[in-house]
Write an enzyme that holds these catalytic residues in place. Structure first.
Site, short mmCIF file in Angstrom:
data_model
loop_
_atom_site.label_atom_id
_atom_site.label_comp_id
_atom_site.label_asym_id
_atom_site.label_seq_id
_atom_site.Cartn_x
_atom_site.Cartn_y
_atom_site.Cartn_z
N GLN A 17 0.78 -1.24 0.00
CA GLN A 17 0.00 0.00 0.00
C GLN A 17 0.81 1.29 0.00
OE1 GLN A 17 -3.40 2.37 2.59
NE2 GLN A 17 -3.10 0.24 3.04
N SER A 18 1.86 1.36 0.84
CA SER A 18 2.51 2.67 1.03
C SER A 18 3.09 3.22 -0.28
CB SER A 18 3.62 2.55 2.08
OG SER A 18 4.62 1.64 1.62
N GLU A 139 1.50 -1.37 8.15
CA GLU A 139 0.69 -0.24 8.65
C GLU A 139 0.62 -0.12 10.18
OE1 GLU A 139 -1.43 2.21 7.11
OE2 GLU A 139 -1.67 2.84 9.19
N ASP A 168 0.55 3.71 5.96
CA ASP A 168 0.78 3.37 4.55
C ASP A 168 0.46 4.55 3.64
OD1 ASP A 168 1.75 0.82 4.83
OD2 ASP A 168 -0.22 -0.11 4.79
N GLY A 248 -7.59 19.97 19.60
CA GLY A 248 -7.24 21.39 19.63
C GLY A 248 -7.76 22.08 20.88
N GLY A 249 -7.82 23.38 20.81
CA GLY A 249 -8.24 24.15 21.98
C GLY A 249 -9.75 24.31 22.09
N1 CAO Z 1 11.88 -9.78 -9.62
C1 CAO Z 1 12.60 -10.53 -8.76
N2 CAO Z 1 12.58 -10.39 -7.42
C2 CAO Z 1 11.77 -9.43 -6.93
C3 CAO Z 1 10.99 -8.60 -7.75
C4 CAO Z 1 11.06 -8.81 -9.16
N3 CAO Z 1 10.35 -8.09 -10.02
N4 CAO Z 1 10.30 -7.74 -6.96
C5 CAO Z 1 10.63 -8.04 -5.69
N5 CAO Z 1 11.54 -9.03 -5.65
C6 CAO Z 1 12.16 -9.64 -4.49
C7 CAO Z 1 12.95 -8.67 -3.65
O1 CAO Z 1 14.17 -8.37 -4.25
C8 CAO Z 1 13.06 -9.44 -2.34
O2 CAO Z 1 14.11 -10.39 -2.48
P1 CAO Z 1 15.22 -10.65 -1.30
O3 CAO Z 1 14.42 -10.91 -0.05
O4 CAO Z 1 15.97 -11.83 -1.79
O5 CAO Z 1 16.03 -9.43 -1.18
C9 CAO Z 1 11.76 -10.24 -2.31
O6 CAO Z 1 11.17 -10.10 -3.61
C10 CAO Z 1 10.77 -9.83 -1.25
O7 CAO Z 1 10.67 -8.43 -1.14
P2 CAO Z 1 10.28 -7.77 0.26
O8 CAO Z 1 11.21 -8.28 1.31
O9 CAO Z 1 10.18 -6.32 0.08
O10 CAO Z 1 8.81 -8.37 0.46
P3 CAO Z 1 8.17 -9.04 1.76
O11 CAO Z 1 6.83 -9.51 1.30
O12 CAO Z 1 9.04 -10.04 2.38
O13 CAO Z 1 7.99 -7.82 2.80
C11 CAO Z 1 7.18 -5.63 3.47
C12 CAO Z 1 6.94 -6.90 2.62
C13 CAO Z 1 6.10 -4.63 3.12
C14 CAO Z 1 7.09 -6.00 4.96
C15 CAO Z 1 8.58 -5.05 3.15
O14 CAO Z 1 8.67 -4.86 1.76
C16 CAO Z 1 8.87 -3.74 3.84
O15 CAO Z 1 9.15 -3.68 5.04
N6 CAO Z 1 8.83 -2.63 3.08
C17 CAO Z 1 9.18 -1.32 3.57
C18 CAO Z 1 8.10 -0.76 4.44
C19 CAO Z 1 6.76 -0.69 3.74
O16 CAO Z 1 6.60 -0.14 2.68
N7 CAO Z 1 5.77 -1.24 4.41
C20 CAO Z 1 4.38 -0.99 4.00
C21 CAO Z 1 3.79 -2.11 3.35
S1 CAO Z 1 2.07 -1.78 3.17
O17 CAO Z 1 1.44 -2.16 4.66
#
Ligand code: CAO
Length: 417
Positions: A17-18, A139, A168, A248-249
């Protein structure tokens, strides 16, 4: 009509989402947003909370309208080549991967600058530099770490998160402002820069008034507009939860309206703004309070807020929330009905202004979404559907990056795209 961000090309490497909320805004303002997704899988939200089997979820469609979708395995050497070309062709790159993911993929900030020194590289992370910088965040984690949860809810209940996605979409808004500001600076310097919006920081920014209150509390030991004061309760050493008290106030509270026994949203937010104290007294049938020294000033009212609101509620309970709104507005008394999502979805003004829009999606048919809440008079927003997974892969790879049909077919056969 032209759009404010016509000519700006965004490499959208966001998910959930973010990040997507940021790039959706950029797309609505006219940027060409190219969303890069993993072949066969795509943004995880395409499949989350589905209401129609096999069709992109509302979670996805409501955060990715007006974008193009390209599938690309950016861990494959050929996929990396394509990504490099994309980086050269784009003005902005937005990502919200877990900390370190881009570096692990081989695209550090240094590498991105080598490929395109003009690149504005925007990231959402859960935390800024510090002890938690490597943590993944969603979030509600941000609502807890940014000060929202400890200050939301009732004093006798647990910390509470809000339904508003301030972690987000709140961070996405902050990031979008960072992006356009960096683009503006690049006009003068010719150089890009990194833009970081940590979710904790964005939530804290939206909780600014609570850090204000922390310092007031430390200086004076009390806050007279908080319900704890009227109840004669001790304040602790940190800002307490204030229930529905106004931030607020001008003291306010949520009051029951006619039908509250059966309708969970038959309530109104009522603000006892000092400037309209006299009309308030008149409307609720307490004319004597307007001149009674025990009620006539804000200072005199603060210790009695609980009983004052109870008296006002006796009046609001005799009116529906809409009747109360109509009556109170005649006297300029600030108030607002508690609207359910059902009521909001059908609100004629929000429909008229394009903040609630009906969109036609090729697979799901018609659905409602929240349109652009920011209205630019010379850059109107037309909300379109979200792209299907990889819908624009061929178009982007051939027209923008110059790949031949044979190259594209070969990459598809090797599952690079
Ligand atoms: N081709 C190949 N690999 C890809 C890709 C693509 N097109 N797109 C993503 N990937 C890979 C990434 O490189 C990552 O690989 P590694 O773990 O080997 O480095 C993997 O996919 C997973 O990506 P991720 O760690 O970002 O995803 P996740 O589901 O494990 O985590 C989240 C999700 C949201 C917790 C994490 O991305 C995060 O903390 N983001 C920053 C904060 C944020 O935006 N949070 C809000 C989310 S909305 O509530």
């Amino acid at each position: 009509m032209s759009k404010a961000l016509d000519g700006v090309r965004v490499l959208d490497f966001t998910h959930v989402q973010s990040g997507p909320s940021c790039t959706q805004l950029l797309a609505w303002f006219g940027a060409d947003v190219i969303k890069v997704e993993r072949p066969g899988v795509g943004d995880a939200t395409r499949a989350q909370l589905r209401d129609i089997p096999g069709v992109d979820s509302l979670y996805f469609t409501m955060l990715n309208s007006n974008k193009r979708s390209v599938t690309l395995n950016t861990k494959d050497p050929k996929g990396k080549e394509v990504l490099e070309k994309l980086i050269r062709e784009c003005d902005v790159m937005v990502e919200n991967f877990a900390p370190g993911a881009l570096d692990r993929m081989g695209f550090s900030w240094e590498r991105i600058q080598e490929l395109n020194p003009k690149m504005v590289m925007a990231s959402v992370k859960g935390f800024g530099p510090g002890q938690y910088e490597d943590c993944k965040v969603y979030e509600n984690v941000a609502q807890c770490t940014g000060g929202a949860a400890s200050t939301t809810g009732f004093a006798d209940g647990p910390p509470t998160v809000s339904g508003a996605q301030i972690g987000d979409s709140g961070t996405g808004l902050h990031l979008a402002l960072g992006v356009v500001t960096a683009l503006y600076q690049a006009k003068a310097t010719g150089k890009g820069q990194k833009v970081l919006a940590p979710m904790q920081d964005a939530v804290l920014n939206l909780c600014r008034v609570k850090l204000r209150d922390q310092q007031r509390l430390e200086r004076t030991g009390e806050m007279k507009e908080y319900p704890q004061y009227a109840k004669g309760e001790e304040f602790g050493d940190a800002v307490p939860r204030a229930g529905n008290a106004s931030g607020g106030g001008q003291p306010g509270w949520i009051l029951k309206c006619k039908g509250w026994e059966n309708d969970p949203n038959a309530y109104i937010y009522f603000i006892t703004q000092a400037a309209v104290w006299e009309p308030i007294c008149k409307v609720i049938g307490k004319e004597e309070w307007a001149t009674d020294p025990g009620y006539a000033t804000l200072e005199a009212r603060l210790p009695k807020l609980e009983s004052i609101f109870a008296t006002i509620e006796e009046w609001t309970k005799t009116k529906t929330k809409f009747e109360a709104m109509d009556i109170l507005n005649k006297y300029n008394i600030p108030c607002g009905p508690v609207l359910s999502m059902k009521e909001i979805a059908n609100d004629p003004s929000l429909r008229e202004s394009g903040t609630i829009v009906e969109v036609d999606h090729p697979e799901r048919g018609k659905y409602l979404t929240v349109g652009n809440p920011i209205k630019l008079s010379a850059s109107p927003t037309e909300v379109g559907p979200s792209p299907l997974l990889g819908e624009h892969t061929d178009e982007v790879l051939s027209a923008l990056l110059g790949y031949s049909a044979e190259d594209i077919e070969a990459m598809r056969a090797e599952k690079v795209i």
